[in-house]
Structures are given as C-alpha cells and as structure tokens.
Design a protein around this motif. Structure first.
Motif, PDB file in Angstrom:
ATOM      1  N   HIS A 181      -5.155  23.258   7.831  1.00 35.05           N
ATOM      2  CA  HIS A 181      -5.993  22.288   7.097  1.00 35.05           C
ATOM      3  C   HIS A 181      -6.779  21.407   8.082  1.00 35.05           C
ATOM      4  CE1 HIS A 181      -4.494  23.480   3.313  1.00 35.05           C
ATOM      5  NE2 HIS A 181      -3.353  22.822   3.330  1.00 35.05           N
ATOM      6  N   LEU A 195     -10.539   2.472   7.860  1.00 30.71           N
ATOM      7  CA  LEU A 195     -11.375   3.164   6.854  1.00 30.71           C
ATOM      8  C   LEU A 195     -11.899   2.198   5.804  1.00 30.71           C
ATOM      9  CD1 LEU A 195      -9.432   6.394   5.786  1.00 30.71           C
ATOM     10  CD2 LEU A 195     -11.461   6.211   7.227  1.00 30.71           C
ATOM     11  N   LEU A 196     -11.056   1.238   5.446  1.00 32.91           N
ATOM     12  CA  LEU A 196     -11.382   0.373   4.306  1.00 32.91           C
ATOM     13  C   LEU A 196     -11.978  -0.969   4.740  1.00 32.91           C
ATOM     14  CD1 LEU A 196      -8.210   1.093   2.117  1.00 32.91           C
ATOM     15  CD2 LEU A 196     -10.444   2.213   2.026  1.00 32.91           C
ATOM     16  N   TRP A 221     -16.850  -0.481   8.215  1.00 28.80           N
ATOM     17  CA  TRP A 221     -16.952   0.991   8.140  1.00 28.80           C
ATOM     18  C   TRP A 221     -18.385   1.386   7.805  1.00 28.80           C
ATOM     19  CZ3 TRP A 221     -14.217   5.064   9.577  1.00 28.80           C
ATOM     20  CH2 TRP A 221     -14.538   6.318   9.048  1.00 28.80           C
ATOM     21  N   GLY A 256     -19.836   6.104   5.842  1.00 28.08           N
ATOM     22  CA  GLY A 256     -20.009   6.672   4.512  1.00 28.08           C
ATOM     23  C   GLY A 256     -18.757   7.320   3.962  1.00 28.08           C
ATOM     24  N   ILE A 257     -18.934   7.976   2.813  1.00 29.65           N
ATOM     25  CA  ILE A 257     -17.804   8.476   2.028  1.00 29.65           C
ATOM     26  C   ILE A 257     -17.165   9.719   2.653  1.00 29.65           C
ATOM     27  CG2 ILE A 257     -17.121   9.378  -0.221  1.00 29.65           C
ATOM     28  CD1 ILE A 257     -17.939   6.533  -0.496  1.00 29.65           C
ATOM     29  N   GLU A 258     -17.979  10.701   3.034  1.00 26.06           N
ATOM     30  CA  GLU A 258     -17.397  11.983   3.427  1.00 26.06           C
ATOM     31  C   GLU A 258     -16.438  11.859   4.619  1.00 26.06           C
ATOM     32  OE1 GLU A 258     -20.093  15.280   3.721  1.00 26.06           O
ATOM     33  OE2 GLU A 258     -18.441  16.717   3.838  1.00 26.06           O
ATOM     34  N   ALA A 282     -14.823   9.270   5.495  1.00 27.90           N
ATOM     35  CA  ALA A 282     -13.666   8.479   5.035  1.00 27.90           C
ATOM     36  C   ALA A 282     -12.661   9.372   4.312  1.00 27.90           C
ATOM     37  CB  ALA A 282     -14.124   7.344   4.120  1.00 27.90           C
ATOM     38  N   VAL A 283     -13.188  10.244   3.444  1.00 31.90           N
ATOM     39  CA  VAL A 283     -12.325  11.165   2.701  1.00 31.90           C
ATOM     40  C   VAL A 283     -11.628  12.146   3.666  1.00 31.90           C
ATOM     41  CG1 VAL A 283     -12.445  13.150   1.138  1.00 31.90           C
ATOM     42  CG2 VAL A 283     -13.474  10.961   0.467  1.00 31.90           C
ATOM     43  N   ALA A 305      -8.919  10.256   5.562  1.00 31.02           N
ATOM     44  CA  ALA A 305      -7.746   9.972   4.725  1.00 31.02           C
ATOM     45  C   ALA A 305      -6.869  11.223   4.616  1.00 31.02           C
ATOM     46  CB  ALA A 305      -8.177   9.496   3.344  1.00 31.02           C
ATOM     47  N   LEU A 306      -7.519  12.383   4.423  1.00 35.95           N
ATOM     48  CA  LEU A 306      -6.755  13.634   4.324  1.00 35.95           C
ATOM     49  C   LEU A 306      -6.114  13.984   5.672  1.00 35.95           C
ATOM     50  CD1 LEU A 306      -9.125  15.738   2.029  1.00 35.95           C
ATOM     51  CD2 LEU A 306      -6.934  14.709   1.395  1.00 35.95           C
ATOM     52  N   ARG A 316      -3.070  11.996   6.212  1.00 32.53           N
ATOM     53  CA  ARG A 316      -2.013  12.559   5.369  1.00 32.53           C
ATOM     54  C   ARG A 316      -1.405  13.818   6.016  1.00 32.53           C
ATOM     55  NH1 ARG A 316       1.550  11.509   1.766  1.00 32.53           N
ATOM     56  NH2 ARG A 316       2.151  13.346   0.626  1.00 32.53           N
ATOM     57  N   TYR A 317      -2.248  14.690   6.558  1.00 30.89           N
ATOM     58  CA  TYR A 317      -1.734  15.934   7.156  1.00 30.89           C
ATOM     59  C   TYR A 317      -0.810  15.637   8.337  1.00 30.89           C
ATOM     60  CZ  TYR A 317      -5.444  18.164   4.369  1.00 30.89           C
ATOM     61  OH  TYR A 317      -6.263  18.580   3.349  1.00 30.89           O
ATOM     62  N   ARG A 377       2.455  14.263   7.130  1.00 34.14           N
ATOM     63  CA  ARG A 377       3.314  15.300   6.545  1.00 34.14           C
ATOM     64  C   ARG A 377       3.935  16.180   7.628  1.00 34.14           C
ATOM     65  NH1 ARG A 377       6.109  15.020   2.860  1.00 34.14           N
ATOM     66  NH2 ARG A 377       6.138  17.247   2.485  1.00 34.14           N
ATOM     67  N   LEU A 420     -18.649  12.914  -3.353  1.00 33.39           N
ATOM     68  CA  LEU A 420     -19.578  12.970  -2.217  1.00 33.39           C
ATOM     69  C   LEU A 420     -21.033  12.967  -2.660  1.00 33.39           C
ATOM     70  CD1 LEU A 420     -17.649  15.576  -0.016  1.00 33.39           C
ATOM     71  CD2 LEU A 420     -17.500  13.085   0.058  1.00 33.39           C
ATOM     72  N   ILE A 443     -15.677   2.990  -0.720  1.00 35.72           N
ATOM     73  CA  ILE A 443     -14.766   3.827   0.066  1.00 35.72           C
ATOM     74  C   ILE A 443     -13.377   3.912  -0.564  1.00 35.72           C
ATOM     75  CG2 ILE A 443     -13.661   4.094   2.322  1.00 35.72           C
ATOM     76  CD1 ILE A 443     -16.593   4.479   2.584  1.00 35.72           C
ATOM     77  N   ALA A 499     -12.825   6.231  -3.401  1.00 35.41           N
ATOM     78  CA  ALA A 499     -13.081   7.608  -2.948  1.00 35.41           C
ATOM     79  C   ALA A 499     -11.855   8.161  -2.223  1.00 35.41           C
ATOM     80  CB  ALA A 499     -14.308   7.654  -2.036  1.00 35.41           C
ATOM     81  N   VAL A 500     -11.273   7.324  -1.344  1.00 40.91           N
ATOM     82  CA  VAL A 500     -10.089   7.751  -0.598  1.00 40.91           C
ATOM     83  C   VAL A 500      -8.916   7.990  -1.559  1.00 40.91           C
ATOM     84  CG1 VAL A 500      -8.322   6.845   0.974  1.00 40.91           C
ATOM     85  CG2 VAL A 500     -10.743   6.780   1.635  1.00 40.91           C
ATOM     86  N   ALA A 541      -9.522  11.234  -3.445  1.00 40.43           N
ATOM     87  CA  ALA A 541      -9.313  12.421  -2.610  1.00 40.43           C
ATOM     88  C   ALA A 541      -7.819  12.712  -2.501  1.00 40.43           C
ATOM     89  CB  ALA A 541      -9.928  12.211  -1.226  1.00 40.43           C
ATOM     90  N   LEU A 542      -7.019  11.654  -2.300  1.00 46.08           N
ATOM     91  CA  LEU A 542      -5.571  11.843  -2.191  1.00 46.08           C
ATOM     92  C   LEU A 542      -4.983  12.284  -3.538  1.00 46.08           C
ATOM     93  CD1 LEU A 542      -4.605   8.816   0.104  1.00 46.08           C
ATOM     94  CD2 LEU A 542      -4.666  11.240   0.740  1.00 46.08           C
TER      95      LEU A 542
END
Lengths: 213, 213
Positions: free
Chosen positions: A99, A168-169, A173, A176-178, A180-181, A184-185, A188-189, A192, B169, B177, B180-181, B184-185
């Motif tokens: 991922h 991020l928040l 910042w 932009g959105i992409e 940030a998303v 965030a992922l 998370r990865y 995990r 997006l 933001i 959006a975050v 996404a989660l």
C-alpha cells in the motif's frame, strides 16, 4: 520421534525469522520508494509481495503438517498455533508495504510526502523498522526483555501519528486535500505495521511467560 | 468419542456464527452513531468491544482444547485452524467498528460525514452489512453459492471507495482537510471490514471445495 519433532519446530521458527527479515526489507524499501519517488524500488516491493505470500503458505502448510502428524499438546500446540497467527501478521505487514509503495507510485514523478512531513514519516518508518527487528529477535531467541523495548517503540509510534495529524490539520497546511488524505493513510499503514509487530511479540511473551503484556 | 467431538465442533461453529451476529450489530451501530452523531450508541459500540474480545478468547480456548484433546487430522484439523483465523477476523472487525465510533464521537455534536458523502458512506455500511451476513451464512451452512454474492459485494465496495475518493478530491470539496482525512480513514475502515468478511468466506470455501477462490 520427539527429536525429529523439535527439529521440525526449530525449522519453522527459522523460516518465520527469515520471513520477518524479508518483510522488514519490504517495509524499508517501500519507505525508500516513498521518500525518494523511486519507481523501480516501488515496483520491486509490489512484485515482491508474491514471495511473501508464497512463503506464508509454505510455513502454514508445515505447521499444519506438524499439527496433524505429531499431534502436540500444551506448549507445543500453542507454539504452532502462535506460528499460524504470526505468519498472518507478517503477510499483512507485506500487504501494508505494498500500500505504501502504491501511494509512492501513484504520485510519481513527484514525491508523495511534502518536505514538511518527511521527517515524521521517516521517523515512523524507522520506528516500524526497529519494531520488526525486535519482533524478529523475540521470535528467534524468545527474548522477552526485547518486548519492553517494543512497547516503548509503540508509544513513540503513537506520538508520531499524533504529530503527523497535528501537522496535517494545522492552519499552515498548504498542500491541499490529496496529499493530506495520502499522508493520513500512510500514517495509518505504518501504525498498523507496528501493531502487527506488537501482536507477534505478545504471542511469544505469552508462550514463554504465560502472561499477557 | 467421535460423536462428542463433532458435537463440540458444531458448538464452536454455532458460537462463531453468534459472534458474527454480534460483530454485524457493532458495525451497524457504529454507522448509526456516525451518521446520526448519536453519542450513546457510539459509547455502546466502544464499550461493547470488550464482549467481542472476550468471546473471541473463549472460542479460541475451546478450539485449542479440541485440538489438544481430540487431535483431529485432515479436514477436521483444517476446520479448527480455519476457526482460529475466523475469530481473528471477527475481532479485527470489532476493532474497526470502534474506530468508526471514535471518529463519530470526536466530531460530536457535529455529524462527521458531510451531507454530500452521507449516501456513499451509508452504501458502504450497507454493503459491509450484507458481506458480514453472507459470511455468517457461509460459516453456518457451508453455503458456497453465498460466496459468489460476497465477491460481487466486494466489487461494489471497491466502486464505492473510488466514488468516495473522487468526491473528496473533487474541486467542489468545500469541507477542508479534517473531514477529508476522517472520510478517507472511514472509507478504509469499511473496506477492511469487507475484506475480513471475504477472508472468512474464503476459508470456508477452501475447506468445502479445496479451491481457493
């Protein structure tokens, strides 16, 4: 008969330790692909996951065969069941490194991680690396003290995840959105990956001490 | 002796099906908490996870006891090992419903999901619900045709995740933001809940047909 059994059990533990090394490299390579926008390394991580999946299946089959033919009880039974759980953790850590590599690939030739966040992601990857290394030593040597180190690393991972989200928040910042998303992922990865290392270690500590940490 | 064994095995399958029902309700309640900003339901999901964890441990212990005392081979052995894997899937689905409930709680009294995205999240939750229901029927009745339905639902989940990201997006996204975050989660959590349902179903299909789907 029992000697042969322990030999086979040792072999399974060896294979588990080797697979842990493979997964550790996959995570490190995925991070390199991510932070350096290195397409070749990203592809190698994505392709290499087949090997992790195949090795997982081989270890599972061996553990099942030993369960069926040697019919172990008590600690030996728990050891084999723990092995089945641990290969599942490792397989999942391999998926998570894929991922990470896929996010890296999707944003190429750009680097998916803005400069502002590179130190945080780099630290998360470093902590994940230490955690997999600890898990490996715990599995190989039943090194219970290493489990304490792992819990400390897990606290550090938690702190880094909070730092990542704070950045991020924040009002400053500007990416932009992409991104940030994606970030965030990514957070998370890595988190995990660390969780799965903790899960592996706890199974061994439980086997050795009978205590849940 | 063998009759008693099959009775105990049936009992474990029953418990697994019951736990699947509990997890299904946890996911549905987490979605209700999320879409209606219902704090009481969110707390109930978060507190209720203890019960899922405890039930998981009870089923694990029973399966291990049966492994140790009855020393099954071949299909029976695989059935018990599959059970151990499936309870791990269910425990993880419980954790994911807690993650959903915690995002709901953190944004209260606001609703964490902007109106624009409520239909997509609602559909993801509905697909997840169908997938858990299919997994339950597959486990209870070894209902292999239900596995095909599950694969279709999984394709639908994939489509919904893409739709979610397209909306997040798009240039018209005006929620900033943090939502959006969160979204996404949330998308990731529902997708993972579906993945675990697929994983449960595949273990049963493999047991019954000997074929990996």
């Amino acid at each position: 008969m029992r000697d042969q059994y322990y030999e086979q059990l040792d072999q399974i533990v060896d294979e588990l330790v080797q697979l842990t090394g493979t997964v550790r490299r996959a995570v490190a390579d995925a991070t390199k692909a991510l932070l350096e926008a290195d397409g070749q390394v990203a592809e190698a991580v994505i392709d290499g996951d087949k090997v992790i999946d195949e090795t997982t299946e081989v270890i599972e089959e061996r553990a099942l065969l030993l369960l069926a033919t040697q019919q172990p009880v008590a600690t030996d039974l728990r050891q084999l069941v723990a092995t089945l759980r641990m290969v599942a953790d490792l397989q999942r850590m391999g998926d998570l490194s894929v991922h990470v590599a896929k996010i890296a690939r999707r944003r190429m030739p750009d680097v998916a991680v803005p400069e502002l966040l590179a130190p945080t992601i780099s630290s998360m990857a470093q902590v994940a690396d230490q955690m997999i290394d600890s898990a490996s030593r715990i599995v190989a040597n039943r090194d219970v003290p290493a489990a304490f180190r792992l819990e400390e690393d897990d606290d550090e991972m938690d702190r880094l995840r909070k730092e990542l989200f704070r950045l991020l928040l924040s009002d400053s910042w500007e990416h932009g959105i992409e991104p940030a998303v994606d970030l965030a992922l990514l957070g998370r990865y890595y988190e995990r990956i660390g969780d799965h290392a903790v899960s592996m270690a706890r199974r061994v500590v439980y086997l050795v001490t009978g205590q849940l940490t």
